[in-house]
Design a protein around this motif. Structure first.
Motif, PDB file in Angstrom:
ATOM      1  N   ARG A 193      61.934   2.951  37.709  1.00 32.81           N
ATOM      2  CA  ARG A 193      63.424   2.957  38.207  1.00 32.81           C
ATOM      3  C   ARG A 193      64.109   1.568  38.073  1.00 32.81           C
ATOM      4  O   ARG A 193      63.532   0.814  38.733  1.00 32.81           O
ATOM      5  N   ASP A 194      64.991   1.286  37.137  1.00 38.21           N
ATOM      6  CA  ASP A 194      65.352   0.042  36.705  1.00 38.21           C
ATOM      7  C   ASP A 194      64.317  -0.998  36.677  1.00 38.21           C
ATOM      8  O   ASP A 194      64.415  -2.224  37.180  1.00 38.21           O
ATOM      9  N   PRO A 246      70.298   7.024  42.752  1.00 36.98           N
ATOM     10  CA  PRO A 246      71.394   6.475  43.118  1.00 36.98           C
ATOM     11  C   PRO A 246      72.537   6.283  41.846  1.00 36.98           C
ATOM     12  O   PRO A 246      71.591   5.954  40.772  1.00 36.98           O
ATOM     13  N   PRO A 247      73.691   5.999  41.684  1.00 41.09           N
ATOM     14  CA  PRO A 247      74.685   5.894  40.487  1.00 41.09           C
ATOM     15  C   PRO A 247      74.112   4.595  40.177  1.00 41.09           C
ATOM     16  O   PRO A 247      73.744   3.418  40.530  1.00 41.09           O
ATOM     17  N   GLY A 248      73.769   4.563  38.585  1.00 33.78           N
ATOM     18  CA  GLY A 248      73.712   3.373  37.890  1.00 33.78           C
ATOM     19  C   GLY A 248      72.158   3.006  37.640  1.00 33.78           C
ATOM     20  O   GLY A 248      71.554   2.345  36.838  1.00 33.78           O
ATOM     21  N   ARG A 250      68.595   3.769  36.109  1.00 35.65           N
ATOM     22  CA  ARG A 250      67.765   3.876  34.963  1.00 35.65           C
ATOM     23  C   ARG A 250      66.355   4.435  35.048  1.00 35.65           C
ATOM     24  O   ARG A 250      65.681   3.633  35.678  1.00 35.65           O
ATOM     25  N   PHE A 251      66.154   5.288  34.685  1.00 38.12           N
ATOM     26  CA  PHE A 251      64.546   5.907  34.614  1.00 38.12           C
ATOM     27  C   PHE A 251      64.000   6.036  33.286  1.00 38.12           C
ATOM     28  O   PHE A 251      64.351   6.224  32.167  1.00 38.12           O
ATOM     29  N   HIS A 252      62.590   5.594  33.274  1.00 37.93           N
ATOM     30  CA  HIS A 252      61.442   5.467  32.268  1.00 37.93           C
ATOM     31  C   HIS A 252      60.339   5.876  32.693  1.00 37.93           C
ATOM     32  O   HIS A 252      59.750   5.672  33.492  1.00 37.93           O
ATOM     33  N   ALA A 253      59.858   7.167  32.100  1.00 33.42           N
ATOM     34  CA  ALA A 253      58.580   7.718  32.276  1.00 33.42           C
ATOM     35  C   ALA A 253      57.551   7.430  31.204  1.00 33.42           C
ATOM     36  O   ALA A 253      57.863   8.008  29.887  1.00 33.42           O
ATOM     37  N   ASP A 254      56.389   6.748  31.187  1.00 28.09           N
ATOM     38  CA  ASP A 254      55.682   6.500  30.171  1.00 28.09           C
ATOM     39  C   ASP A 254      54.424   7.355  30.379  1.00 28.09           C
ATOM     40  O   ASP A 254      53.610   7.175  31.158  1.00 28.09           O
ATOM     41  N   ASN A 264      69.317   8.091  32.558  1.00 26.35           N
ATOM     42  CA  ASN A 264      70.145   7.344  32.994  1.00 26.35           C
ATOM     43  C   ASN A 264      71.384   7.841  33.927  1.00 26.35           C
ATOM     44  O   ASN A 264      71.616   9.099  33.580  1.00 26.35           O
ATOM     45  N   PHE A 265      71.671   7.410  34.944  1.00 25.66           N
ATOM     46  CA  PHE A 265      72.735   7.970  35.802  1.00 25.66           C
ATOM     47  C   PHE A 265      73.929   6.700  35.730  1.00 25.66           C
ATOM     48  O   PHE A 265      73.873   5.905  36.002  1.00 25.66           O
TER      49      PHE A 265
END
Length: 266
Positions: A193-194, A246-248, A250-254, A264-265
């Motif tokens: 996340r972020d 939360p707002p804003g 960013r998620f990335h799953a590898d 993204n939110f």
């Protein structure tokens, strides 16, 4: 609970989703509520959405990890229904006011090639009926308070099941694999996340094998005369703890060789 109670609870959940105002715990309002009651509320909730123009595209299995079961003091998973407006593209940005308290989990999704039903379905039959497996992120949300402000009592399994198993959305990775091309027990994900690693896990965290989750779902659906359909998306269960979104964020799953998913939110 009575059929009138089921419908009233379903309408309250529908209003909570529309207004983004959570309702109180159903388990407090109905102390004798059973799992069958909870699934009846869920069925009414889904029926109201279908009547409003939505259609079912699959199922999700939840509470498959031992840690989550112990947290809710249960020894069984739960399930919910995926609807067409819950499906987002890889890399999508979720509008700011779409959800109430979203969280994200990493899962292996099954994409079904054939109909499948019955309590005695075997592992080999699940494999034969699966077109592909894919990496995915599930978005959870809750239309019911996580705990009662007056008593501090936490929601329990009947609350979660009634709330469509906290189902809110799914993001599928673009990669597709035949089920026998990977050992799903050893498929893992690093979820950021972020840009910060929040959780890691392996498919074995799902009942020791994600296929077992599909078998469990088939057995549960058989109790209600239901099954899986060709084209269904089935989320087999998370192998990480839920991550707050939360707002804003960013998620990335590898998922390594299995693929990757981003979300993204706003």
């Amino acid at each position: 609970m009575t059929p009138r109670d089921y419908r009233a609870a379903a309408l309250a959940l529908l209003d909570a989703e529309a207004t983004r105002r959570q309702i109180g715990l159903l388990s407090l309002a109905h102390p004798g509520m059973t799992l069958d009651d909870a699934y009846a509320v869920q069925a009414d909730l889904v029926a109201l959405k279908v009547a409003a123009g939505r259609h079912r595209v699959g199922w999700k299995i939840g509470l498959t990890s031992r840690a989550m079961q112990e947290a809710l003091q249960i020894d069984t998973p739960d399930s919910g229904v995926l609807l067409d407006d819950m499906v987002f593209q890889d890399g999508a940005t979720i509008p700011k006011n779409r959800f109430i308290q979203p969280r994200v989990e990493a899962e292996i999704a099954f994409l079904m090639a054939h109909d499948l039903s019955g309590a005695s379905i075997t592992r080999d039959e699940v494999i034969a009926a699966t077109a592909h497996v894919a990496p995915s992120l599930e978005i959870l949300d809750t239309r019911i308070l996580r705990s009662d402000p007056a008593t501090g009592k936490a929601r329990i399994i009947t609350d979660t099941v009634s709330d469509n198993a906290a189902n809110a959305g799914v993001v599928l990775g673009t990669q597709r694999h035949t089920l026998d091309s990977h050992d799903l027990r050893r498929v893992g994900a690093i979820v950021k996340r972020d840009g910060v690693v929040e959780e890691t896990g392996l498919g074995a965290g799902v009942l020791d094998d994600p296929v077992t989750g599909i078998l469990w779902l088939l057995q549960r659906l058989a109790r209600y005369g239901q099954g899986l359909s060709a084209g269904d998306i089935v989320l087999s269960g998370s192998f990480i703890r839920p991550i707050e979104a939360p707002p804003g964020s960013r998620f990335h799953a590898d998922f390594g060789p299995f693929g990757q998913v981003a979300l993204n939110f706003e």
